[in-house]
Enzyme design. Sequence first.
Site, PDB file in Angstrom:
ATOM      1  N   ALA A  36       0.805  -1.223   0.000  1.00  8.82           N
ATOM      2  CA  ALA A  36       0.000   0.000   0.000  1.00  8.82           C
ATOM      3  C   ALA A  36       0.838   1.272   0.000  1.00  8.82           C
ATOM      4  O   ALA A  36       0.372   2.303  -0.458  1.00  8.82           O
ATOM      5  CB  ALA A  36      -0.945  -0.008   1.191  1.00  8.82           C
ATOM      6  N   THR A  37       2.062   1.216   0.508  1.00 10.00           N
ATOM      7  CA  THR A  37       2.900   2.419   0.446  1.00 10.00           C
ATOM      8  C   THR A  37       3.129   2.775  -1.021  1.00 10.00           C
ATOM      9  O   THR A  37       2.968   3.932  -1.435  1.00 10.00           O
ATOM     10  CB  THR A  37       4.246   2.186   1.165  1.00 10.00           C
ATOM     11  OG1 THR A  37       3.965   1.936   2.543  1.00 10.00           O
ATOM     12  CG2 THR A  37       5.162   3.387   1.032  1.00 10.00           C
TER      13      THR A  37
ATOM     14  N   SER B   3      -3.408  -3.918   0.858  1.00  6.37           N
ATOM     15  CA  SER B   3      -2.089  -4.532   1.016  1.00  6.37           C
ATOM     16  C   SER B   3      -2.255  -5.982   1.466  1.00  6.37           C
ATOM     17  O   SER B   3      -2.928  -6.254   2.462  1.00  6.37           O
ATOM     18  CB  SER B   3      -1.318  -3.736   2.070  1.00  6.37           C
ATOM     19  OG  SER B   3      -0.072  -4.320   2.294  1.00  6.37           O
ATOM     20  N   GLY B   4      -1.617  -6.915   0.741  1.00  8.29           N
ATOM     21  CA  GLY B   4      -1.796  -8.348   0.998  1.00  8.29           C
ATOM     22  C   GLY B   4      -1.433  -8.792   2.408  1.00  8.29           C
ATOM     23  O   GLY B   4      -2.108  -9.639   2.993  1.00  8.29           O
ATOM     24  N   HIS B   5      -0.374  -8.194   2.973  1.00 10.91           N
ATOM     25  CA  HIS B   5       0.089  -8.726   4.265  1.00 10.91           C
ATOM     26  C   HIS B   5      -0.806  -8.344   5.440  1.00 10.91           C
ATOM     27  O   HIS B   5      -0.611  -8.827   6.561  1.00 10.91           O
ATOM     28  CB  HIS B   5       1.550  -8.330   4.526  1.00 10.91           C
ATOM     29  CG  HIS B   5       1.787  -6.907   4.895  1.00 10.91           C
ATOM     30  ND1 HIS B   5       1.835  -6.497   6.202  1.00 10.91           N
ATOM     31  CD2 HIS B   5       2.015  -5.795   4.153  1.00 10.91           C
ATOM     32  CE1 HIS B   5       2.097  -5.188   6.251  1.00 10.91           C
ATOM     33  NE2 HIS B   5       2.208  -4.737   5.010  1.00 10.91           N
TER      34      HIS B   5
ATOM     35  N   CYS C  96       4.232   1.715  12.212  1.00 10.73           N
ATOM     36  CA  CYS C  96       4.957   2.602  11.302  1.00 10.73           C
ATOM     37  C   CYS C  96       5.422   3.876  11.966  1.00 10.73           C
ATOM     38  O   CYS C  96       6.353   4.513  11.519  1.00 10.73           O
ATOM     39  CB  CYS C  96       4.083   2.960  10.109  1.00 10.73           C
ATOM     40  SG  CYS C  96       3.686   1.526   9.162  1.00 10.73           S
TER      41      CYS C  96
ATOM     42  N   GLN D 275      -6.818  -0.968   6.126  1.00  6.19           N
ATOM     43  CA  GLN D 275      -7.353  -1.546   7.370  1.00  6.19           C
ATOM     44  C   GLN D 275      -8.846  -1.871   7.260  1.00  6.19           C
ATOM     45  O   GLN D 275      -9.404  -2.488   8.170  1.00  6.19           O
ATOM     46  CB  GLN D 275      -7.135  -0.574   8.542  1.00  6.19           C
ATOM     47  CG  GLN D 275      -5.669  -0.265   8.829  1.00  6.19           C
ATOM     48  CD  GLN D 275      -4.902  -1.449   9.418  1.00  6.19           C
ATOM     49  OE1 GLN D 275      -5.503  -2.432   9.875  1.00  6.19           O
ATOM     50  NE2 GLN D 275      -3.580  -1.364   9.400  1.00  6.19           N
TER      51      GLN D 275
ATOM     52  N   ASN E 224      -5.706   3.201  11.117  1.00  7.35           N
ATOM     53  CA  ASN E 224      -4.866   2.093  11.572  1.00  7.35           C
ATOM     54  C   ASN E 224      -4.517   2.148  13.056  1.00  7.35           C
ATOM     55  O   ASN E 224      -4.125   1.149  13.629  1.00  7.35           O
ATOM     56  CB  ASN E 224      -3.573   2.029  10.752  1.00  7.35           C
ATOM     57  CG  ASN E 224      -2.886   3.369  10.642  1.00  7.35           C
ATOM     58  OD1 ASN E 224      -3.476   4.346  10.189  1.00  7.35           O
ATOM     59  ND2 ASN E 224      -1.651   3.431  11.060  1.00  7.35           N
TER      60      ASN E 224
ATOM     61  N   THR F  67       8.997  -6.509 -13.818  1.00  7.03           N
ATOM     62  CA  THR F  67       8.454  -7.868 -13.915  1.00  7.03           C
ATOM     63  C   THR F  67       7.463  -8.123 -12.785  1.00  7.03           C
ATOM     64  O   THR F  67       7.763  -7.868 -11.616  1.00  7.03           O
ATOM     65  CB  THR F  67       9.601  -8.900 -13.855  1.00  7.03           C
ATOM     66  OG1 THR F  67      10.536  -8.549 -14.872  1.00  7.03           O
ATOM     67  CG2 THR F  67       9.102 -10.310 -14.067  1.00  7.03           C
TER      68      THR F  67
HETATM   69  N1  PMP Z   1      -2.073   2.501   5.000  1.00 12.37           N
HETATM   70  C1  PMP Z   1      -2.461   2.019   6.188  1.00 12.37           C
HETATM   71  C2  PMP Z   1      -3.741   2.510   6.804  1.00 12.37           C
HETATM   72  C3  PMP Z   1      -1.685   1.058   6.846  1.00 12.37           C
HETATM   73  O1  PMP Z   1      -2.076   0.587   8.030  1.00 12.37           O
HETATM   74  C4  PMP Z   1      -0.485   0.611   6.235  1.00 12.37           C
HETATM   75  C5  PMP Z   1       0.397  -0.424   6.907  1.00 12.37           C
HETATM   76  N2  PMP Z   1       0.796  -0.077   8.199  1.00 12.37           N
HETATM   77  C6  PMP Z   1      -0.122   1.145   4.984  1.00 12.37           C
HETATM   78  C7  PMP Z   1      -0.951   2.089   4.398  1.00 12.37           C
HETATM   79  C8  PMP Z   1       1.144   0.723   4.289  1.00 12.37           C
HETATM   80  O2  PMP Z   1       1.027  -0.571   3.787  1.00 12.37           O
HETATM   81  P1  PMP Z   1       2.287  -1.417   3.302  1.00 12.37           P
HETATM   82  O3  PMP Z   1       2.920  -1.965   4.525  1.00 12.37           O
HETATM   83  O4  PMP Z   1       1.708  -2.464   2.426  1.00 12.37           O
HETATM   84  O5  PMP Z   1       3.180  -0.506   2.542  1.00 12.37           O
END
Ligand code: PMP
Length: 378
Positions: free
Chosen positions: A69-70, A198-200, A321, A178, A149, A236
């Site tokens: 997502a970043t 974001s997958g994780h 973060c 989230q 988040n 890729t």
């Molecule tokens: N947006 C939100 C609201 C998040 O909680 C996070 C992850 N902490 C991100 C963006 C960033 O996601 P990623 O770790 O996949 O870059």
Amino acid sequence: MIYLDNSATTKPWKSVLETYTQVSEKYFANPSSLHPLGAEAERLLMQARKQTAELLKVAPEEVIFTSGATEGNNIAIQGAVNANKGRGRHIITTAIEHPSVLRTMNHLEERGFEVTYLFPDKEGRVKASQVAEKVRKDTILVSVMHVNNETGSIQPIKEIGKVLTNHSKVLFHVDNVQGIGKVPLNIKNAGIDLLTISGHKFHGVKGSGVLFAKRNINLVPLYFGGTQERALRAGTESTAGAAALAKALRMTLDREPENRNMKNRLEKLASELSKYNEIIINSPVLRAPHILNFSVIGRKPESIVSALAEKNIYVSTTSACSSKDSEESIVLKAMGLPEERTTSSLRISLSLDTTDKEISDFLKSWKEIYYEVLKVGG
Ligand code: PMP
């Protein structure tokens, strides 16, 4: 181990990892290669795209696979403003976005864009009317997260989308990292142009994500290379990452009815923790089913995180973060909470796999830590 830091990241599901390794082994070829192995990989990537699109109820060409997502937020925000800066330089966002949005906004301010930050109320929620008040002729983008988040507060995305129907040239970006699988959101009904996941965060693998970008949206790429992913994410593709994401997303959405149990577990935590005099719940009543933020007045949250970790229990201070950068939660500060709360907050975040036993074991350990290790009030 009791893992209660699922907003930072989730443990990948075994079957998702199996998909990842199987696809990595069998479909290792470059999807752009013309030979049959390349064609097979391309077919698998298309299949993952189609499945993801069906789950998100959007068109396959609107699914752009990213590394997370970043990256998705940066491609969306910078791409949108760079494509539209000829029409205006004004952006609206909130003061409680994730750093991948807020720091992108700071960067854009340095480049001459004007950013209006909307502040939430004490419940951590901005109002659609705030967007209506601030939108102008030169506004080109509105970026508002769905679920916060740190607190789990839910933003009125559909209402904001409605406000923006009167401003058809203003693009609407939503960080739904989230919210996906936790709080339903119909992308097409909410007037959203750009959305990231974001997958994780839903038991997929790290380094996988999706940017939904409406079919006819013009974005300037952040970097240049091949024409993969509508030339917005050159390089890729990770066929295995895409297949694993599609699988994790399907499993997550299939299990949506279980969110009710997750919510009940979170409510139990909230009501038990509220019994301690020094604890104040910061998460609003209207919150996502997986996040509980609270302050332990007069205590350093890091010492509680460490004491719990000694018992094999894992939680966060504010968000992963920002917890290393600052002692104060900017989200709680933006909600207007006093310093004694913004500097003493903890976040517990559940997953679909969190059990009742884990919650009761957590509460038992919490009691020991509270009175024996921290000597608060006891
Ligand atoms: N947006 C939100 C609201 C998040 O909680 C996070 C992850 N902490 C991100 C963006 C960033 O996601 P990623 O770790 O996949 O870059």
